[in-house]
Write a protein that holds these residues in place. Sequence first.
Motif, short mmCIF file in Angstrom:
data_model
loop_
_atom_site.label_atom_id
_atom_site.label_comp_id
_atom_site.label_asym_id
_atom_site.label_seq_id
_atom_site.Cartn_x
_atom_site.Cartn_y
_atom_site.Cartn_z
N HIS A 240 -1.64 6.70 3.65
CA HIS A 240 -1.93 5.39 2.76
C HIS A 240 -1.61 5.63 1.38
O HIS A 240 -2.27 6.49 0.89
N ILE A 241 -1.07 4.72 0.68
CA ILE A 241 -1.00 4.76 -0.67
C ILE A 241 -0.62 3.39 -1.38
O ILE A 241 -0.02 2.33 -0.77
N THR A 242 -1.03 3.15 -2.50
CA THR A 242 -1.12 1.77 -3.16
C THR A 242 -0.37 1.86 -4.41
O THR A 242 -0.47 2.81 -5.11
N PHE A 243 0.45 1.00 -4.29
CA PHE A 243 1.38 0.59 -5.76
C PHE A 243 0.77 -0.55 -6.47
O PHE A 243 0.56 -1.71 -5.68
N TYR A 244 1.15 -0.65 -7.83
CA TYR A 244 1.26 -1.55 -8.21
C TYR A 244 2.49 -2.33 -8.71
O TYR A 244 3.36 -1.48 -9.69
N ASP A 245 2.96 -3.42 -8.40
CA ASP A 245 4.38 -3.96 -8.64
C ASP A 245 4.13 -4.53 -10.15
O ASP A 245 3.61 -5.30 -10.24
N ASN A 246 4.94 -3.85 -10.92
CA ASN A 246 4.93 -4.28 -12.40
C ASN A 246 5.52 -5.53 -12.76
O ASN A 246 5.08 -6.27 -13.74
N SER A 247 6.55 -5.93 -12.08
CA SER A 247 7.12 -7.18 -12.25
C SER A 247 6.29 -8.53 -11.61
O SER A 247 6.39 -9.43 -12.45
N SER A 248 5.72 -8.07 -10.60
CA SER A 248 4.91 -9.44 -10.03
C SER A 248 3.41 -9.25 -10.25
O SER A 248 2.67 -10.28 -10.02
N ARG A 249 3.12 -8.24 -10.93
CA ARG A 249 1.73 -7.90 -11.22
C ARG A 249 0.78 -8.18 -9.90
O ARG A 249 -0.26 -8.71 -9.97
#
Length: 329
Positions: free
Chosen positions: A214-223
């Motif tokens: 499992h890995i979590t990402f932050y989508d910078n465009s949609s916040r």
Amino acid sequence: MITLNDYLYSGDTIFRILQKYTTDLRKDAKKHRNEIDMMHCNFLVQIRELLEHNDFLTAQSRKITEFYKYMAKEYPYLAFTFKGRIKSLIRAEQKFNSYVVEYIYHYYEEHGTYPSASQLKTRLSCFRDLIAYRIVICMPKCHYNSEEERTEAELKCLYEIANVLPDFLEERGFTAEPAHGVQESISPLMDESVRPYYRDYISHHSEDQYQSLHITFYDNSSRSYMEVQLRTKTMDDVAEIGAANHLGYEKKQEKERSKRDAIPEGKNRYFDEAYERGKRLTGLDLSGLDVNMFAAIDNHLINDGCGLYRGRLILPYEHLSRFQNDLID
């Protein structure tokens, strides 16, 4: 006490149900000055916005599709699927309440007292998997002389893909979130540079046989946050229809009952309400519900096109091995 169950028999759409539930819960929270229920309302608003399938999800899934194309080029002999799903309303509601129960229980076990509302609110700000993508790989048997050899190669391939994924998505506007040591990988197959970002449920064995990266990402465009899970087909089967699904469910129920025994009713209202809401959802008879677009013959035969029980599908892609496509003699 306001519960989701009370709104699931009206024949309304899932959005009307969410709106009515949130409105009534907010009124009740203000009346009783319940800070956790106010946060609960904000969480429900977030779920509704996701289930409405906003434009940003389309843009996000297109970026994820680029990794699908990368894998199709780099691993032509590998079969794999990409799936994206917004967490269902029922599952999200269960998870919110289970977080309340878990935190209060463990805090009480450690300190002998109950956490403050502000401490609990900090814990509840950690939802990162309302949007989730899953990559499931399978190595065709025809390449190997034994199942052991195939499994070993498949696992090596899974970690190889995991090592590439963070940098690939970073270049496309995503930021990998540190796992803060939770289930940190002890596998020699995982690169040191990505190890801090993965929760490795493969190198750490569990009683219910669940395995996944499992890995979590932050989508910078949609916040917004999203989670990516990577598994082999065997791991996915165990999680979805095997021991991790069935045995884990029974053990979870036993653990929940032990938490109720540890914290008697009336000692903490946040625990009481969260436990009761979770208990009612667990005992839900899906065949008796009346939700527009939802139909279920029983709790196993479910047709859910509205995001109530199974969630809203974002991204379905399937890549067949070159052998499966009969492109090689």
